[in-house]
Write a protein that holds these residues in place. Structure first.
Motif, short mmCIF file in Angstrom:
data_model
loop_
_atom_site.label_atom_id
_atom_site.label_comp_id
_atom_site.label_asym_id
_atom_site.label_seq_id
_atom_site.Cartn_x
_atom_site.Cartn_y
_atom_site.Cartn_z
N THR A 191 56.56 78.38 76.19
CA THR A 191 57.28 77.73 75.04
C THR A 191 58.21 76.75 76.01
O THR A 191 59.06 77.11 76.55
N ARG A 192 57.92 75.52 75.51
CA ARG A 192 58.45 74.27 76.04
C ARG A 192 58.64 72.99 75.09
O ARG A 192 57.75 73.02 74.22
N SER A 193 59.29 72.13 75.28
CA SER A 193 59.63 71.04 74.31
C SER A 193 58.59 70.07 74.04
O SER A 193 58.43 69.37 73.15
N ASN A 194 57.75 69.96 75.39
CA ASN A 194 56.51 69.12 75.15
C ASN A 194 55.18 69.78 74.91
O ASN A 194 54.25 69.32 75.26
N GLY A 195 55.32 71.07 74.33
CA GLY A 195 54.22 71.88 73.86
C GLY A 195 53.45 71.27 72.97
O GLY A 195 53.65 70.08 72.36
N ASN A 196 51.97 71.59 72.83
CA ASN A 196 51.25 70.89 71.78
C ASN A 196 50.96 71.75 70.56
O ASN A 196 50.36 71.16 69.69
N ILE A 197 51.73 72.72 70.26
CA ILE A 197 51.68 73.39 68.93
C ILE A 197 53.16 73.31 68.46
O ILE A 197 53.92 74.07 69.17
N HIS A 198 53.53 72.56 67.71
CA HIS A 198 54.77 72.19 67.30
C HIS A 198 55.14 72.76 66.01
O HIS A 198 54.61 72.84 64.94
N TYR A 199 56.52 73.42 66.24
CA TYR A 199 57.13 74.08 64.73
C TYR A 199 58.07 73.14 64.68
O TYR A 199 59.10 72.65 65.28
N GLN A 200 57.95 72.31 63.38
CA GLN A 200 58.93 71.30 62.93
C GLN A 200 59.74 71.62 61.63
O GLN A 200 59.21 71.95 60.70
N PHE A 201 60.77 71.39 61.48
CA PHE A 201 61.74 71.56 60.54
C PHE A 201 61.85 70.51 59.43
O PHE A 201 62.00 69.41 60.10
N ARG A 202 61.68 70.98 58.43
CA ARG A 202 61.60 69.68 57.15
C ARG A 202 62.46 70.15 56.12
O ARG A 202 61.79 70.88 55.16
N GLU A 203 63.65 69.62 55.81
CA GLU A 203 64.34 70.20 54.74
C GLU A 203 64.07 70.19 53.42
O GLU A 203 64.27 71.00 52.72
N LYS A 204 63.06 69.22 53.04
CA LYS A 204 62.66 68.63 51.75
C LYS A 204 61.76 69.84 51.21
O LYS A 204 61.50 69.87 50.14
N LEU A 205 61.08 70.67 51.96
CA LEU A 205 60.16 71.64 51.63
C LEU A 205 60.85 72.75 51.03
O LEU A 205 61.99 73.28 51.45
N ALA A 206 60.21 73.26 49.79
CA ALA A 206 60.73 74.45 49.16
C ALA A 206 60.59 75.68 50.17
O ALA A 206 60.07 75.93 50.92
N PRO A 207 61.61 76.75 49.83
CA PRO A 207 61.57 77.91 50.66
C PRO A 207 60.09 78.56 50.38
O PRO A 207 59.38 78.60 49.36
N GLY A 208 59.38 78.99 51.41
CA GLY A 208 58.12 79.59 51.43
C GLY A 208 57.01 78.62 51.54
O GLY A 208 55.88 79.00 51.83
N ALA A 209 57.31 77.38 51.21
CA ALA A 209 56.20 76.30 51.22
C ALA A 209 56.29 75.91 52.76
O ALA A 209 56.98 76.16 53.75
N TYR A 210 55.13 75.11 53.12
CA TYR A 210 54.72 75.13 54.40
C TYR A 210 53.76 73.67 54.33
O TYR A 210 52.74 73.39 53.66
N GLN A 211 53.50 73.00 55.70
CA GLN A 211 52.52 72.13 55.75
C GLN A 211 51.79 72.24 57.00
O GLN A 211 52.70 73.04 58.04
#
Length: 643
Positions: A191-211
């Motif tokens: 787990t490192r900042s330059n990993g190639n599988i990114h978990y990214q927070f996006r506030e506009k998405l509804a709870p439970g929704a994802y992209q």
């Protein structure tokens, strides 16, 4: 074996069957002062026996000869009796387990094994129900996403993959993904900042929704909530092929795609009965892995019942010292299977915390169920000084065949017991809900109890059902004081005393759920005719399971749509908070049968909860299900083959 038991149907009508039982002595020695102990799931009319005497407690039956007959070598004992239920159609309807004992062993019972031959049905059906699946096409995700667009190309997943997390909300999901990838790749995942599988927070998405976006060199899992990140992880895991490529780099080639998705229902649950048979932690965790993979968000844990108390309670160690065990020489008689030995188990508080943490990383809350006021035999047998009213002469029999399994609403000890137990349950489980059962309280209970009659007079109650409401209102208020919302089966509304804050689970029928929704209750739809995974999956006599609510093939599960008969704008729809599957475990005591009953029907339940009805289509689902079977094979799940 030295003894054999034959059991056959000799006459069958709509609501009455006559059966014959034959016990053979295959040994070269006479058997004197004997009794036959056996279990079966229906109530025998003891007065109808042509020979012998029968006592039955739940599923546990003890048959003795009326005149202390000696069972001679190569001889047999034959009797007939009636059972007043619907006709028998399944081999599982017969005798489940059996042993012989003799009074010479008193006071301890020494079980002697008995071989049980196949149940002799009158007109057994042998044609197996098949559910032909369509050919696999495209990317096979279950439940069906709202939007999935293949992009062409692939991401090569190798040991060099690393995970990057930019928000605390993704911590649990990233731990889950890391664990899965390490098992898959047989190597640690960084787990490192330059990993190639990114978990990214996006506030506009509804709870439970994802992209989810899979590119040649990077994967992006985007959400605004812990649940959303878990759902994105579930989709990514399904996109990883069951096998590596045959090319030299041995990479898992994930197809490039973009996914945008959100759940249809907020509650997508699975209930597991651990009261009837105890399921070890390993089995429960593996089930939670699959629930998370298919985007369930609730694990409903049925922890107490007549046949076993499975949760450690510090205030009452007797609940697990006595109530977690049954057997021929235990306070609780044998039931269902494994009746010739001590059987049981329970979860320590540390076990439960471990399950809760494990489930949380995978996006599931764990809702405990402590069943009251019925289904309490294990508790009552454990704490008779506290929970038995010696002046109560009420005569009743529960649907499972017990006359001593109901708590008394007029007994001070009942309220002391419930307060202490629920306090510990509320402290142990962080979920905002506690399920209290409330089902199957039989007629006749509390009717010949001076204390209960006095309580009814004190409050002006006219119907004993109001005593159930009286007790449940106390429980509801107590749970509310602990910040918990009460849940219960539809019978929780009996007596009309609980508030509309109680969440009702409809199990007897779709109509029961509609009635509760129209009365203003929030409802989770769990009708047995569509969601009970202990139901047999076809009409063949060889199908395992039960059928009191009918047969339940895969297609029938998938085609269920809550309140489909109502117009789309009917306000009752707004009271339906979700759907739930269930596995009751009277006949489920090993991993193989556990999996056979659940899979692949669990995947159909998953789509009921997640995907909007207008997006669901059986042929298209069956193709995606076909694409999931390689995974089920890979992890060794004993699912029922579709054809």
């Amino acid at each position: 074996m030295s003894f054999r038991l034959d059991f056959v149907v000799i006459e069958q009508q709509q609501n009455q069957s006559r059966l014959a039982l034959t016990l053979h002595n295959l040994s070269d020695k006479p058997l004197a002062h004997w009794s036959l102990h056996f279990t079966m799931g229906r109530w025998i009319q003891a007065q109808s026996l042509t020979r012998g005497q029968l006592e039955q407690i739940g599923s546990y039956c003890v048959l003795t000869s009326a005149n202390d007959e000696v069972l001679q070598p190569n001889g047999h004992f034959y009797t007939e009796f009636n059972i007043g239920t619907a006709p028998f159609t399944l081999l599982d309807d017969g005798i489940i387990d059996a042993f012989v004992s003799t009074s010479h062993d008193a006071p301890l019972i020494q079980p002697i094994p008995v071989e049980i031959t196949a149940f002799g049905l009158q007109h057994p059906e042998h044609e197996r129900h098949n559910s032909p699946l369509e050919e696999v096409t495209g990317i096979c995700i279950i439940p069906k996403p709202k939007h999935l667009k293949p992009l062409g190309g692939e991401f090569k997943l190798t040991q060099h993959a690393a995970i990057a997390v930019d928000h605390i909300m993704a911590a649990g999901a990233s731990r889950w993904l890391s664990n899965e990838l390490e098992c898959l790749l047989h190597d640690d995942i960084a787990t490192r900042s330059n990993g190639n599988i990114h978990y990214q927070f996006r506030e506009k998405l509804a709870p439970g929704a994802y992209q989810l976006l899979v590119e040649p060199d990077d994967i992006w899992l985007i959400a605004s909530s812990e649940s959303g990140f878990c759902h994105a992880t579930a989709t990514l895991l399904q996109m990883i092929p069951a096998k590596t490529s045959h090319q030299p780099d041995a990479a898992y080639r994930i197809p490039m795609a973009e996914v945008s998705d959100a759940p249809h229902f907020g509650h997508r649950g699975m209930m597991l009965d651990c009261g009837r048979h105890f399921h070890p932690l390993k089995r429960i965790k593996f089930l939670i892995d699959q629930l998370a993979r298919y985007k369930f968000n609730v694990f409903h844990w049925h922890l107490t019942d007549d046949e076993g108390w499975r949760v450690e309670i510090d205030a009452y160690p007797e609940l697990t010292r006595v109530g977690a065990w049954r057997g021929p020489n235990e306070a609780i008689q044998p039931q269902f299977t494994t009746i010739g030995q001590r059987y049981g188990g329970f979860y320590t508080k540390q076990d439960i915390r471990e399950v809760i943490s494990y489930a949380a990383d995978r996006g599931l809350i764990v809702i405990p169920e402590v069943d009251i006021p019925g289904h309490c035999r294990a508790a009552i047998k454990s704490l008779p000084d506290l929970l038995v009213d010696p002046e109560d002469r009420s005569a009743y029999r529960s649907i499972q065949g017990y006359n001593d399994n109901i708590l008394s609403p007029a007994l001070k000890g009942t309220y002391i017991f419930l307060t202490k137990v629920l306090d510990e349950i509320c402290e142990l489980f962080p979920a905002p809900y506690v399920h209290i059962g409330a089902d199957e309280v039989p007629k006749g209970v509390w009717t010949d109890s001076p204390a209960c009659q006095s309580l009814m007079d004190e409050h002006g109650y006219n119907d004993p059902k109001e005593l159930q409401g009286h007790l449940l209102r106390f429980v509801e208020n107590h749970l509310a004081s602990k910040g918990k919302r009460m849940m219960g089966w539809e019978e929780a509304t009996h007596g009309d005393k609980v508030s509309k804050e109680t969440v009702i689970f409809s199990w007897l029928s779709e109509e029961a759920g509609l009635t509760c929704a129209q009365a203003g209750y929030d409802v989770v739809m769990q009708p047995a005719q569509f969601t009970y995974l202990d139901m047999a999956q076809g009409h063949s006599a060889e199908e395992v399971g039960v059928d009191w609510a009918g047969k339940l093939p895969l297609e029938q599960v998938y085609n269920y749509q809550p309140l489909s008969q109502l117009p789309a704008d009917d306000p009752a729809h707004q009271k339906v908070k979700g759907v739930q599957g269930a596995l009751w475990c009277e006949l489920v005591n090993n991993q193989s049968r556990f999996e056979y009953m659940i899979y692949p029907r669990l995947l159909a339940v998953a789509e009921l909860g997640w995907t909007a009805p207008h997006q669901r289509d059986w042929p298209e689902f069956s193709a995606r299900l076909n694409g999931q079977l390689q995974y089920l094979d890979k992890v060794g799940i004993n699912y029922r083959r579709c054809e």
